[in-house]
Motif scaffolding. Structure first.
Motif, PDB file in Angstrom:
ATOM      1  N   ALA A 260       6.509   5.508 125.171  1.00 20.82           N
ATOM      2  CA  ALA A 260       5.100   5.799 124.903  1.00 20.82           C
ATOM      3  C   ALA A 260       4.857   5.941 123.404  1.00 20.82           C
ATOM      4  CB  ALA A 260       4.687   7.075 125.631  1.00 20.82           C
ATOM      5  N   GLU A 261       5.812   6.587 122.713  1.00 20.16           N
ATOM      6  CA  GLU A 261       5.665   6.744 121.267  1.00 20.16           C
ATOM      7  C   GLU A 261       5.742   5.395 120.569  1.00 20.16           C
ATOM      8  OE1 GLU A 261       7.597   9.286 117.550  1.00 20.16           O
ATOM      9  OE2 GLU A 261       8.550   9.326 119.519  1.00 20.16           O
ATOM     10  N   ARG A 262       6.701   4.547 121.031  1.00 13.58           N
ATOM     11  CA  ARG A 262       6.807   3.207 120.427  1.00 13.58           C
ATOM     12  C   ARG A 262       5.523   2.416 120.653  1.00 13.58           C
ATOM     13  NH1 ARG A 262      12.310   3.486 122.222  1.00 13.58           N
ATOM     14  NH2 ARG A 262      11.745   2.508 124.188  1.00 13.58           N
ATOM     15  N   GLN A 263       4.986   2.515 121.875  1.00  9.79           N
ATOM     16  CA  GLN A 263       3.756   1.791 122.163  1.00  9.79           C
ATOM     17  C   GLN A 263       2.594   2.319 121.332  1.00  9.79           C
ATOM     18  OE1 GLN A 263       3.322   2.190 126.398  1.00  9.79           O
ATOM     19  NE2 GLN A 263       4.910   0.673 126.857  1.00  9.79           N
ATOM     20  N   ALA A 264       2.583   3.649 121.158  1.00  7.39           N
ATOM     21  CA  ALA A 264       1.504   4.246 120.359  1.00  7.39           C
ATOM     22  C   ALA A 264       1.613   3.866 118.896  1.00  7.39           C
ATOM     23  CB  ALA A 264       1.527   5.760 120.513  1.00  7.39           C
TER      24      ALA A 264
ATOM     25  N   HIS B  87      19.715  15.603 135.121  1.00  2.23           N
ATOM     26  CA  HIS B  87      20.050  14.985 133.835  1.00  2.23           C
ATOM     27  C   HIS B  87      19.445  13.587 133.740  1.00  2.23           C
ATOM     28  CE1 HIS B  87      22.343  14.043 130.248  1.00  2.23           C
ATOM     29  NE2 HIS B  87      22.809  12.960 130.838  1.00  2.23           N
ATOM     30  N   GLN B  88      19.548  12.824 134.842  1.00  2.77           N
ATOM     31  CA  GLN B  88      18.992  11.479 134.832  1.00  2.77           C
ATOM     32  C   GLN B  88      17.473  11.522 134.732  1.00  2.77           C
ATOM     33  OE1 GLN B  88      20.662   9.899 138.436  1.00  2.77           O
ATOM     34  NE2 GLN B  88      22.575   9.256 137.452  1.00  2.77           N
TER      35      GLN B  88
ATOM     36  N   ILE C  14      12.732  11.370 128.773  1.00  8.27           N
ATOM     37  CA  ILE C  14      12.858  11.178 127.328  1.00  8.27           C
ATOM     38  C   ILE C  14      12.624   9.725 126.954  1.00  8.27           C
ATOM     39  CG2 ILE C  14      14.490  11.229 125.402  1.00  8.27           C
ATOM     40  CD1 ILE C  14      15.736  13.715 126.714  1.00  8.27           C
ATOM     41  N   GLU C  15      13.198   8.812 127.752  1.00  3.02           N
ATOM     42  CA  GLU C  15      13.021   7.384 127.469  1.00  3.02           C
ATOM     43  C   GLU C  15      11.567   6.969 127.631  1.00  3.02           C
ATOM     44  OE1 GLU C  15      13.648   3.653 126.257  1.00  3.02           O
ATOM     45  OE2 GLU C  15      15.038   5.353 126.109  1.00  3.02           O
TER      46      GLU C  15
END
Length: 367
Positions: free
Chosen positions: A204-208, A191-192, A198-199
């Motif tokens: 990566a999405e935020r950076q992209a 789970h961790q 996911i984080e």
């Protein structure tokens, strides 16, 4: 075979009780010398009958014990295969009882009793966790979940999860807590790992989607948001306006003060622009010194007023900062029927260049 053997045994037992009764009757009806031998035989027959009953009871108990033993062995084997242990806590007086599988889950030698000293050794922190949870569920009639940690003898800290059920006396006093326990450490680890993955994906999405210099949306993200807002406006019938703006004479800023200072100016303009946005607005950097402000639910006159406020805020804000003072030119456009994202952007961009042609530090409305 069992049924016929039992029937024969019952027949013998009946005879053993019937014979002494017959003999006793004979002794009464035929007095004389046979009275003593008859009574003796009657007593022996009665004892034989008692022995038969005792033997039969022993055999029945032995069969039940054997069956129970096999059931317990099967249960323990199933628990071992499933990795599930049983733990019973008797509350008054406090006493812990558990199955052999609990010893394995705790990394203890088989047969280790769950004394308080043992529990404190393997659960220096987990025992408090366990007792706190049990106390919180003291009145529960339904089963509930319990999680706690223990120090395994060879594999370190483990996380155990239990399904607990309270047992109450007829007076309603809780007497026992019965728990079925399993090790969920690996599940926690998975789970961790999943949460970390996911984080990382989100980062990566935020950076992209984020411009690294200003921290606001980059061209890819802001144009994607414009596409979504176009669809939203079509579906809802709400107005949609955009403002395209850039920094006046930015090349001169770079030439006079250097690119590092120029980057600081761009970052400051982005900061001021972000401070002017409403909750649902989005502002992004298109490239270089050019920006796009998306304003859902905003009509043309409102967009004009917002652009003027932005122009004034940037002029005033950069004059008060330890940076070269700058101004902006802006063009705004309200979405029309049939406008795509590119068409709406092109109309606002043309209005921006109209403002520049008219002398800069001004706002123009798209035709």
């Amino acid at each position: 075979m069992r049924a016929s053997s039992g029937s024969a045994f019952d027949f013998v037992a009946v005879l053993a009780w019937a014979i002494p009764l017959v003999l006793a009757a004979c002794a009464v009806l035929i007095p004389g010398e046979i009275e003593y031998p008859v009574l003796l035989l009657a007593s022996l027959a009665a004892l034989t009958a008692l022995s038969y009953r005792h033997l039969r009871l022993r055999r029945a108990l032995a069969r039940e014990a054997e069956g129970l033993s096999r059931s317990v062995e099967a249960l323990e084997a199933a628990e071992g295969l499933a990795g599930i242990g049983r733990w019973c806590i008797e509350l008054e007086p406090r006493r812990h009882l558990w199955s052999e599988e609990m010893c394995r889950l705790a990394g203890l030698e088989p047969g280790t009793a769950p004394t308080r000293q043992t529990l404190l050794k393997i659960m220096p922190d987990g025992l408090h966790q366990l007792e706190t949870t049990l106390c919180a569920h003291g009145a529960d009639r339904e089963s509930y979940a319990v999680e706690f940690e223990l120090e395994h003898g060879s594999s370190g800290c483990r996380v155990l999860r239990a399904r607990a059920q309270n047992s109450f006396s007829p007076e309603g006093q809780r007497e026992q807590v019965f728990m079925v326990v399993r090790d969920v450490t690996e599940e926690y680890s998975l789970h961790q790992d999943r949460e970390r993955a996911i984080e990382r994906a989100k980062q990566a999405e935020r950076q992209a989607n984020t411009d690294p210099l200003t921290g606001i949306a980059n061209r890819r993200a802001i144009m994607g948001e414009l596409d979504r807002r176009i669809i939203w406006a079509r579906d809802t019938g709400e107005p949609l306006s955009i403002i395209v703006f850039d920094i006046d004479h930015f090349k001169t800023v770079n030439d006079r003060h250097g690119h590092i200072t120029g980057d600081r100016v761009i970052a400051e303009v982005a900061k001021i622009a972000s401070g002017q946005t409403r909750e649902d607005d989005e502002v992004g950097r298109i490239g270089g010194e050019e920006f796009l402000w998306i304003m859902p639910g905003c009509d043309g006159p409102s967009a004009l007023r917002a652009a003027e406020r932005l122009r004034w805020a940037i002029e005033a804000g950069t004059h008060g900062a330890p940076l070269p003072p700058v101004t902006i030119s802006a063009g705004h456009a309200e979405m029309r029927n049939g406008d795509s994202a590119l068409v709406l952007f092109a109309r606002a961009d043309e209005a921006l260049y109209e403002a520049k042609r008219k002398g800069r530090n001004r706002v123009s409305q798209a035709a």
